[in-house]
Design an enzyme around this catalytic site. Structure first.
Site, PDB file in Angstrom:
ATOM      1  N   LEU A 283      25.985  33.036  36.906  1.00 13.07           N
ATOM      2  CA  LEU A 283      24.830  32.601  36.107  1.00 13.07           C
ATOM      3  C   LEU A 283      24.594  33.432  34.838  1.00 13.07           C
ATOM      4  CD1 LEU A 283      22.317  30.771  35.836  1.00 13.07           C
ATOM      5  CD2 LEU A 283      21.083  32.439  37.238  1.00 13.07           C
TER       6      LEU A 283
ATOM      7  N   GLY B  24      37.220  47.229  36.003  1.00 11.27           N
ATOM      8  CA  GLY B  24      36.480  45.969  36.150  1.00 11.27           C
ATOM      9  C   GLY B  24      34.992  46.173  35.930  1.00 11.27           C
TER      10      GLY B  24
ATOM     11  N   TYR C 231      37.748  33.367  49.475  1.00 12.93           N
ATOM     12  CA  TYR C 231      37.228  34.615  48.902  1.00 12.93           C
ATOM     13  C   TYR C 231      36.233  35.263  49.872  1.00 12.93           C
ATOM     14  CZ  TYR C 231      33.840  37.544  46.555  1.00 12.93           C
ATOM     15  OH  TYR C 231      32.984  38.576  46.276  1.00 12.93           O
TER      16      TYR C 231
ATOM     17  N   ASP D 266      44.263  50.293  38.280  1.00  9.75           N
ATOM     18  CA  ASP D 266      43.925  48.921  37.882  1.00  9.75           C
ATOM     19  C   ASP D 266      45.219  48.253  37.436  1.00  9.75           C
ATOM     20  OD1 ASP D 266      40.860  47.737  36.788  1.00  9.75           O
ATOM     21  OD2 ASP D 266      42.689  46.599  36.373  1.00  9.75           O
TER      22      ASP D 266
ATOM     23  N   SER E  95      30.153  41.898  50.221  1.00 10.52           N
ATOM     24  CA  SER E  95      29.268  40.950  49.531  1.00 10.52           C
ATOM     25  C   SER E  95      28.275  40.319  50.502  1.00 10.52           C
ATOM     26  CB  SER E  95      30.146  39.860  48.921  1.00 10.52           C
ATOM     27  OG  SER E  95      29.362  38.775  48.494  1.00 10.52           O
TER      28      SER E  95
ATOM     29  N   SER F  40      44.881  42.857  35.540  1.00 10.24           N
ATOM     30  CA  SER F  40      44.994  41.401  35.663  1.00 10.24           C
ATOM     31  C   SER F  40      43.702  40.702  35.274  1.00 10.24           C
ATOM     32  CB  SER F  40      45.399  41.010  37.085  1.00 10.24           C
ATOM     33  OG  SER F  40      44.400  41.418  37.995  1.00 10.24           O
TER      34      SER F  40
ATOM     35  N   ASP G 285      50.011  47.891  40.705  1.00  9.61           N
ATOM     36  CA  ASP G 285      49.733  46.698  41.496  1.00  9.61           C
ATOM     37  C   ASP G 285      49.711  47.117  42.966  1.00  9.61           C
ATOM     38  OD1 ASP G 285      49.727  44.322  42.905  1.00  9.61           O
ATOM     39  OD2 ASP G 285      51.172  43.329  41.585  1.00  9.61           O
TER      40      ASP G 285
ATOM     41  N   LYS H 240      36.252  38.979  52.392  1.00 16.20           N
ATOM     42  CA  LYS H 240      35.247  40.043  52.546  1.00 16.20           C
ATOM     43  C   LYS H 240      34.929  40.249  54.032  1.00 16.20           C
ATOM     44  CE  LYS H 240      34.952  41.097  48.255  1.00 16.20           C
ATOM     45  NZ  LYS H 240      35.606  42.324  47.795  1.00 16.20           N
TER      46      LYS H 240
ATOM     47  N   ASN I  44      23.497  40.091  44.016  1.00 19.81           N
ATOM     48  CA  ASN I  44      24.104  39.556  42.784  1.00 19.81           C
ATOM     49  C   ASN I  44      24.096  40.579  41.649  1.00 19.81           C
ATOM     50  OD1 ASN I  44      23.512  37.187  44.463  1.00 19.81           O
ATOM     51  ND2 ASN I  44      24.169  36.040  42.667  1.00 19.81           N
TER      52      ASN I  44
HETATM   53  C1  UD1 Z   1      28.775  33.938  43.638  1.00 17.82           C
HETATM   54  C2  UD1 Z   1      29.603  33.601  44.827  1.00 17.82           C
HETATM   55  C3  UD1 Z   1      29.580  34.754  45.793  1.00 17.82           C
HETATM   56  C4  UD1 Z   1      30.139  35.978  45.115  1.00 17.82           C
HETATM   57  C5  UD1 Z   1      29.378  36.254  43.839  1.00 17.82           C
HETATM   58  C6  UD1 Z   1      30.136  37.296  43.064  1.00 17.82           C
HETATM   59  C7  UD1 Z   1      29.553  31.155  44.985  1.00 17.82           C
HETATM   60  C8  UD1 Z   1      29.069  29.992  45.784  1.00 17.82           C
HETATM   61  N1  UD1 Z   1      29.150  32.371  45.425  1.00 17.82           N
HETATM   62  O1  UD1 Z   1      27.437  34.158  44.095  1.00 17.82           O
HETATM   63  O2  UD1 Z   1      30.359  34.454  46.912  1.00 17.82           O
HETATM   64  O3  UD1 Z   1      30.039  37.077  45.964  1.00 17.82           O
HETATM   65  O4  UD1 Z   1      29.286  35.087  43.021  1.00 17.82           O
HETATM   66  O5  UD1 Z   1      29.595  37.512  41.832  1.00 17.82           O
HETATM   67  O6  UD1 Z   1      30.246  30.988  44.020  1.00 17.82           O
HETATM   68  N2  UD1 Z   1      24.066  28.839  38.622  1.00 17.82           N
HETATM   69  C9  UD1 Z   1      23.704  27.824  37.763  1.00 17.82           C
HETATM   70  N3  UD1 Z   1      24.503  27.562  36.679  1.00 17.82           N
HETATM   71  C10 UD1 Z   1      25.643  28.271  36.428  1.00 17.82           C
HETATM   72  C11 UD1 Z   1      26.017  29.319  37.310  1.00 17.82           C
HETATM   73  C12 UD1 Z   1      25.206  29.565  38.397  1.00 17.82           C
HETATM   74  O7  UD1 Z   1      22.676  27.156  37.966  1.00 17.82           O
HETATM   75  O8  UD1 Z   1      26.330  27.963  35.446  1.00 17.82           O
HETATM   76  C13 UD1 Z   1      23.203  29.154  39.776  1.00 17.82           C
HETATM   77  C14 UD1 Z   1      23.892  28.996  41.116  1.00 17.82           C
HETATM   78  O9  UD1 Z   1      23.758  27.695  41.589  1.00 17.82           O
HETATM   79  C15 UD1 Z   1      23.124  30.020  41.955  1.00 17.82           C
HETATM   80  C16 UD1 Z   1      22.733  31.104  40.954  1.00 17.82           C
HETATM   81  O10 UD1 Z   1      22.828  30.496  39.678  1.00 17.82           O
HETATM   82  O11 UD1 Z   1      21.956  29.442  42.449  1.00 17.82           O
HETATM   83  C17 UD1 Z   1      23.633  32.306  41.008  1.00 17.82           C
HETATM   84  O12 UD1 Z   1      24.975  31.879  40.888  1.00 17.82           O
HETATM   85  P1  UD1 Z   1      26.197  32.904  40.713  1.00 17.82           P
HETATM   86  O13 UD1 Z   1      25.885  33.849  39.610  1.00 17.82           O
HETATM   87  O14 UD1 Z   1      27.440  32.106  40.611  1.00 17.82           O
HETATM   88  O15 UD1 Z   1      26.162  33.757  42.033  1.00 17.82           O
HETATM   89  P2  UD1 Z   1      26.259  33.293  43.564  1.00 17.82           P
HETATM   90  O16 UD1 Z   1      26.603  31.871  43.695  1.00 17.82           O
HETATM   91  O17 UD1 Z   1      25.009  33.740  44.225  1.00 17.82           O
END
Ligand code: UD1
Length: 339
Positions: free
Chosen positions: A203, A12, A152, A33, A127, A36, A60, A156, A182
């Site tokens: 993100l 992963g 999820y 692994d 996390s 999946s 698995d 944790k 993150n």
């Molecule tokens: C997410 C999970 C967290 C997990 C982690 C694993 C949620 C609420 N939290 O963290 O539990 O441990 O991933 O990787 O899902 N954003 C945008 N547009 C997008 C995607 C994200 O604006 O298309 C923003 C989100 O609102 C956030 C930031 O980017 O403010 C980071 O988002 P993301 O990468 O999904 O991480 P987390 O939400 O912090």
């Protein structure tokens, strides 16, 4: 003789980078692994970076007899780093039992086998989600654990409790839980990186896929938060720095430097960045404008989370060396390489 370390979920995103760092540090690695949410191609990437092909077993971990059999065959295992788990927050809301089975049964089966050994070392992939919206920033390890936002997140929290309770009664078992902030980025070689299946939920993969043209537009979830520019703040850590934290944690246990047989560390950079800052840094490293739009908030998002990393810095002797720009430029190189 090389220490043999098992890395579950070793193909992963985070697992593969940890395998590389372990091999670089002279450990012998066995990857488990079930493929999946990963590709067998990752094995080639790891081998090409390190010059060593790790052992690999497709297994698995929900299948208890297979877990028992695995540890019988590998009775010389020195430690286990456990990544194998499901990690899509939204999916976990719809499929709670699958998440509890995948993330907790597997953990229990592994701990049951480790408990039988004379000595064993265990690193758990936890996390910052366990903190929810912390009352104080930066977040220290003693911040209260908030009620989980999703199944999820709950796996944790419960996972940590299972390990803590098991360590209380098993002197031969030493464990460390690493609470990641993150994780983003990719190996500098661009031979391994994040491989989201379907539409990315996180993100940075969404940004790089938009940058390359796979996605039309990034939605920024909310710009009306009480932060410097209205968007959420996170602590983005380069996956290679994160991988090195695992080696530091493992060495601590192997050397017997641990102060209790269950310890917890935050792993982040200590720096908070807003979504708009991430976008602007990406635009700088990629040399292009990103197509994005501000939309409604996403349910379950916390306003701000970044780590107080002083415990990891002091006790593990580990510190993040790479910054947001390094991480984004490696993620961008990886995305370009995929295409
Ligand atoms: C997410 C999970 C967290 C997990 C982690 C694993 C949620 C609420 N939290 O963290 O539990 O441990 O991933 O990787 O899902 N954003 C945008 N547009 C997008 C995607 C994200 O604006 O298309 C923003 C989100 O609102 C956030 C930031 O980017 O403010 C980071 O988002 P993301 O990468 O999904 O991480 P987390 O939400 O912090």
């Amino acid at each position: 003789m090389k220490h043999k370390i098992v890395v579950t979920g070793g193909l992963g995103f985070i697992g593969s980078h940890v395998v590389v760092e372990l091999q670089n540090e002279g450990f012998e690695v066995v990857i488990i692994d079930d493929l999946s949410n990963s590709s067998i191609e990752v094995l080639k990437g790891i081998t090409s970076i390190t010059g060593i092909q790790p052992l690999f077993e497709k297994l698995d971990l929900r299948d208890k007899p297979s877990v028992i059999d695995f540890f019988k065959r590998h009775h010389d295992v020195m430690g286990v780093i456990h990544f194998a788990a499901s990690k899509a927050v939204g999916e976990s809301v719809n499929l709670p039992l699958l998440y509890y089975e995948n993330n907790l049964n597997t953990l229990i089966y592994i701990l049951q086998e480790l408990q039988k050994k004379e000595t064993s070392n265990f690193i758990f992939s936890s996390s910052c989600t366990v903190y929810g919206q912390a009352d104080t920033l930066p977040i220290t390890e003693s911040a209260p654990i908030k009620e989980a936002e999703s199944p999820y997140g709950n796996t944790k929290q419960i996972g940590e409790e299972i390990i803590r309770d098991t360590c209380k009664v098993s002197e031969n078992l030493k464990a460390i839980a690493l609470r990641y902030f993150n994780p983003i980025g990719a190996h500098e070689s661009a031979k391994i990186g994040e491989l989201p299946i379907g539409t990315p939920q996180n993100l940075v993969p969404f940004i790089t896929q938009t940058g390359i043209g796979k996605r039309e537009q990034l939605s920024v979830f909310g710009a009306d938060y009480p932060t410097k520019d209205g968007t959420c703040i996170r602590d983005y850590i380069h996956v290679v720095d994160l991988a090195k934290a695992h080696v530091a944690a493992l060495n601590r246990l192997i050397k017997g430097d641990n102060t209790g047989n269950y310890e917890v560390f935050n792993i982040g950079t200590g720096q908070g960045s807003s979504v708009l800052e991430v976008i602007s840094q990406f635009e700088e490293v990629s040399g292009q404008k990103l197509n994005y739009k501000i939309v409604e908030r996403r349910a379950g998002d916390v306003i701000a989370a970044y780590a107080d990393t002083s415990k990891a810095n002091k006790v593990l002797g580990w510190k993040a060396k790479l910054n947001l720009k390094d991480a984004l430029s490696s993620a961008w190189k990886w995305e370009q390489n995929l295409n």
